[in-house]
Design an enzyme around this catalytic site. Structure first.
Site, short mmCIF file in Angstrom:
data_model
loop_
_atom_site.label_atom_id
_atom_site.label_comp_id
_atom_site.label_asym_id
_atom_site.label_seq_id
_atom_site.Cartn_x
_atom_site.Cartn_y
_atom_site.Cartn_z
N ASP A 1 54.93 51.39 90.47
CA ASP A 1 54.39 50.26 91.23
C ASP A 1 55.13 49.00 90.81
O ASP A 1 56.31 49.06 90.44
CB ASP A 1 52.88 50.14 90.98
CG ASP A 1 52.12 49.63 92.19
OD1 ASP A 1 52.38 48.48 92.58
OD2 ASP A 1 51.28 50.36 92.74
N HIS B 1 49.91 43.82 92.30
CA HIS B 1 49.59 45.10 92.93
C HIS B 1 49.51 46.23 91.90
O HIS B 1 48.56 47.02 91.88
CB HIS B 1 50.65 45.40 93.99
CG HIS B 1 50.34 46.56 94.87
ND1 HIS B 1 50.70 47.85 94.55
CD2 HIS B 1 49.74 46.64 96.09
CE1 HIS B 1 50.32 48.67 95.53
NE2 HIS B 1 49.74 47.96 96.48
N SER C 1 46.72 51.74 99.30
CA SER C 1 47.18 51.47 97.94
C SER C 1 46.03 51.51 96.94
O SER C 1 46.20 51.91 95.79
CB SER C 1 47.85 50.09 97.86
OG SER C 1 49.15 50.12 98.37
#
Length: 788
Positions: free
Chosen positions: A195, A264, A576
């Site tokens: 990620d 994220h 996600s």
């Protein structure tokens, strides 16, 4: 490779190099000439004769020549390609790298050219490399017998306090659920997070109470900007980052290290394996205990995605494959990739063949059909669902009518409290729509019809803020995007539906000076909410790459998930967010059943999933319109971790068995031959027949992992228009008979060019229910697009 072939390749390489060198030298002159032609054309229209510094004259043939030269020049520009060579043919990684250099020597002129070209060598889990090549060089490379495929590097896009309780993994009064207790919270299972990196100082990554790093771990703690060895711990046991080949624009405002500038990766890592954190919330909303699905699992970070804008990171095949290759070497148990890309990674296949379960996001392009991403049968593809939590936000109109919308609006520290303000109607609320409308100090009603609310909301917010508005009421069809209201720069932003907006509009028409007051949001959880439902944005099947495989595989919470972001906690929505939920559950199951294969773990999750809510009502899928969910929305259903721990039966697959089904997917794949079988013959926990014209029989094999002596009976729900027969219809297991194969025959009941219909096959024994979805489409014609 014999000498004549090598001489031929060398000569061709030298000719290509001379050609490209010629085009590079000529390009500036061509550009000058082309610009002069434009000046001449403009001057001739004005009847002015310009001075001509160029020998070119304005005629069509010259323009054709220039266009062709520019096309040739662009072909000569190098770009990043991925070369795949299959299994490693050398034991030591250095020898694998040397073999890559030898391969490139066939298309490049010198050793320095090879070193300049190669970006990554994939040398642990599989053999391949990423290199900067021209189109012609890439084609020459693809023609070599030892090279399986050469493809351009593709772009990857990034796609809590309540969700784990909703799934039954609760900590009521600090007493864990049975699965958490039996799996020891996922202790010492290693989850690799590919990620945007991680924020190690977050409380979610505390290593208090952890023992030593598992001795089987072979990873590293790579230092970089804002990251030293002290940032690794007994919780974050490894950190790597991959920025070679990433555009400079993506690296702006970034840390050249595993530190997360985007947020994220921190969010997804804490969702999968965050430590237990009391009293977490977003400004008082969604308050509770934040934790990951496997809160005692270890985390290995592979930063492959770059870009500091929240949720907008992007990576490439080159960086992600490098991360997968290292993760195989390092010894992770689970890989979580909250990413989508229009390809299926051979790297993930090699990871699965090494016993690593790979979990991918389905993508956020729903509710359209045929847009699901990451559809390889060897990975778990995750759809997003909404849980039983909402954030009602009261709007009081001047006539005392009370209307409830949804938002995560909170009052700041210096807020004077909720007060009545004038209302204004802004239509679409674009800059053009608000032109001439005085919105200063007013609450503006915006209506996203017929425009996508995902596209319009940021534009409407900017227009209202630029106009000095004091609030935004945004009418839209349900897209499960309530957390976008967290970024409204201090003004209240409320989401409502069209019916509610019409009530507000009626009041505004009747009142001479319409006003409204917006109160802060509240948190409401529990059975009063319709949940779970498949999120509107969640990408839907069927798969266009593997139509014989039902995708997505499973749905998990992915709407308004509270998780770590830097030192605080924030909401995130998307597949996600759903992906690390499944990765965390896989870690628990892996701890409980360390010898289960990735296919067995996937089977346990899919065959025990829920297709109804706690009231027995069918799970719904948000979209246009709201409908009963089907396998192309959620695969096997909504994940049920406690049932997945003891599935009774599993549909297992030897990882090497994938080769005979996907042999021709990759160009010149080693096992590509006439014996390749349709994908529906894979022993998957689902059956999909995209072209049913005549009766088709598929085999499935189940392994008993429950009570030794067990008898299961088949329960068939045939898809409309299809007759399904199962033989045998009773399975009897004992100590000597743990694995049984059965036949499923699907027969069309009529002849037509139809669409998909859905059914299921369930094995029941009184205690266990093992269900697989069935999708079938009756057809007459090949490649028939029903778009009329």
């Amino acid at each position: 490779m014999g000498p004549p072939m090598h001489r031929c390749n060398s000569a061709r390489t030298e000719m290509a190099a001379r050609s490209c060198s010629y085009h590079r030298r000529l390009a500036p002159l061509l550009l000058l000439c082309f610009c002069t032609l434009l000046v001449q054309a403009q001057a001739s229209q004005k009847k002015v004769k310009p001075a001509s510094p160029c020998f070119c004259s304005l005629n069509f043939k010259v323009i054709q020549i220039i266009s062709k030269m520019f096309l040739d020049y662009t072909i000569c520009l190098p770009q990043l390609y991925i070369a795949y060579l299959g299994e490693r043919k050398h034991g030591h990684p250095d020898d694998v790298v040397a073999s890559h250099h030898d391969t490139l020597a066939s298309v490049l002129e010198s050793k320095q050219d090879i070193l300049d070209s190669i970006i990554y060598s994939y040398k642990h889990g599989f053999s391949g490399f990423a290199a900067m090549l021209t189109k012609e060089q890439a084609q020459q490379l693809a023609d070599l017998p030892e090279v399986i495929s050469v493809q351009p590097s593709r772009r990857y896009q990034t796609a809590t306090t309540r969700s784990w309780d909703f799934l039954g993994l609760n900590l009521n009064d600090k007493v864990p659920s049975e699965l958490l207790r039996r799996s020891r919270y996922g202790e010492d299972t290693i989850i690799g997070i590919i990620d945007t990196g991680i924020w190690p100082e977050s409380r979610s990554f505390s290593d208090d109470g952890y023992g030593p790093v598992p001795p089987r771990w072979k990873g590293v703690c790579q230092v970089g900007v804002g990251w030293d060895r002290s940032n690794c711990s007994r919780k974050i046991i490894g950190a790597r980052f991959y920025h070679a080949g990433v555009a400079e624009e993506e690296l702006k405002n970034e840390y050249l290290s595993a530190r997360d500038a985007n947020g994220h990766g921190t969010h997804t890592a804490s969702t999968a394996a965050g430590s237990i954190v009391e009293a977490a919330s977003f400004h008082g909303l969604a308050a509770g205990t934040a934790r990951g699905g496997a809160p005692r699992a270890r985390i290995a970070v592979y930063k492959s995605v770059w870009g500091s804008g929240h949720g907008a990171g992007a990576g490439s095949s080159a960086t992600v494959l490098a991360a997968i290759d290292d993760a195989i070497h390092d010894g992770v148990d689970v890989l979580s990739l909250s990413l989508t890309v229009e390809e299926n990674s051979f790297g993930a296949l090699h990871a699965v063949q090494q016993g690593i379960t790979v979990v991918y996001a389905a993508g956020n392009s729903g509710p359209a059909q045929q847009v699901v991403g990451n559809t390889a049968p060897w990975v778990i593809t995750v759809a997003a669902s909404k849980i039983d939590r909402s954030f009602p936000t009261a709007i009081t109109l001047g006539n005392k009518q009370r209307i409830v919308g949804q938002s995560v609006y909170y009052e700041g520290k210096n807020s004077s409290g909720s007060t009545f303000r004038l209302l204004a109607y802004g239509g679409l609320c674009t800059a053009d729509a608000l032109n001439g409308t005085d919105v200063r100090g007013k609450i503006v009603l915006c209506v996203a019809f017929p425009v996508s609310p995902l596209a319009l909301f940021p534009l409407a917010l900017k227009s209202v803020l630029d106009g000095g508005g004091s609030g935004l009421i945004f009418a839209q069809y349900s897209m499960n995007i309530v957390d976008v209201t967290a970024d409204c720069k201090g003004i209240p932003c409320i989401l409502v539906d069209f019916y509610t907006a019409n009530q507000i509009g009626n009041y505004m028409s009747d009142a001479s000076s319409p006003v409204a007051k917006i109160e802060p949001a509240r948190t409401v959880t529990g059975a009063a909410a319709l949940a779970p439902t498949v999120a509107a944005f969640s990408s839907r099947g069927p798969s266009i790459n593997y139509p014989e495989v039902i995708k997505p595989d499973i749905a998990a919470p992915g709407v308004s998930i509270l998780a770590a972001r830097e030192d605080e906690y924030a909401f995130g929505s998307g597949t996600s967010m759903a992906t690390p939920h499944v990765a965390g559950i896989v870690a628990l199951l892996k701890t409980l059943h360390p010898n289960w294969s990735p296919a067995a773990l996937k089977s346990a999750i899919m065959t025990t999933a829920s297709v109804t809510d706690e009231r027995g009502m069918p799970i719904l899928a948000q979209g246009l319109p709201l409908k009963i969910a089907d396998p192309f929305d959620y695969g096997g259903g909504h994940i049920n971790p406690n049932k997945a721990a003891e599935p009774g039966l599993v549909y297992d697959i030897d990882p090497s068995g994938y080769n005979k089904f996907i042999g021709c997917t990759f160009n010149k794949f080693l096992s590509c031959n006439k014996t390749v079988l349709p994908g529906y013959h894979l022993n998957l926990p689902s059956i999909a027949i995209p072209d049913l014209r005549n009766p088709i029989t598929v085999l499935r094999t189940v392994t008993n992992v429950g009570e030794v002596n067990a008898v299961y009976q088949a329960e068939i729900q045939s898809p409309p228009g299809v007759k399904v027969d199962v033989e045998p219809s009773v399975l009897s297991f004992n100590a000597a008979n743990k694995v049984i194969t059965f036949q499923v025959k699907l027969s069309p009941l009529w002849r037509l060019q139809g669409d998909y219909t859905f059914g299921s096959l369930t094995w029941q024994n009184g205690q266990k229910t093992v269900r697989i979805p069935i999708a079938a489409r009756i057809t007459i014609h090949d490649f028939f697009a029903d778009v009329a």
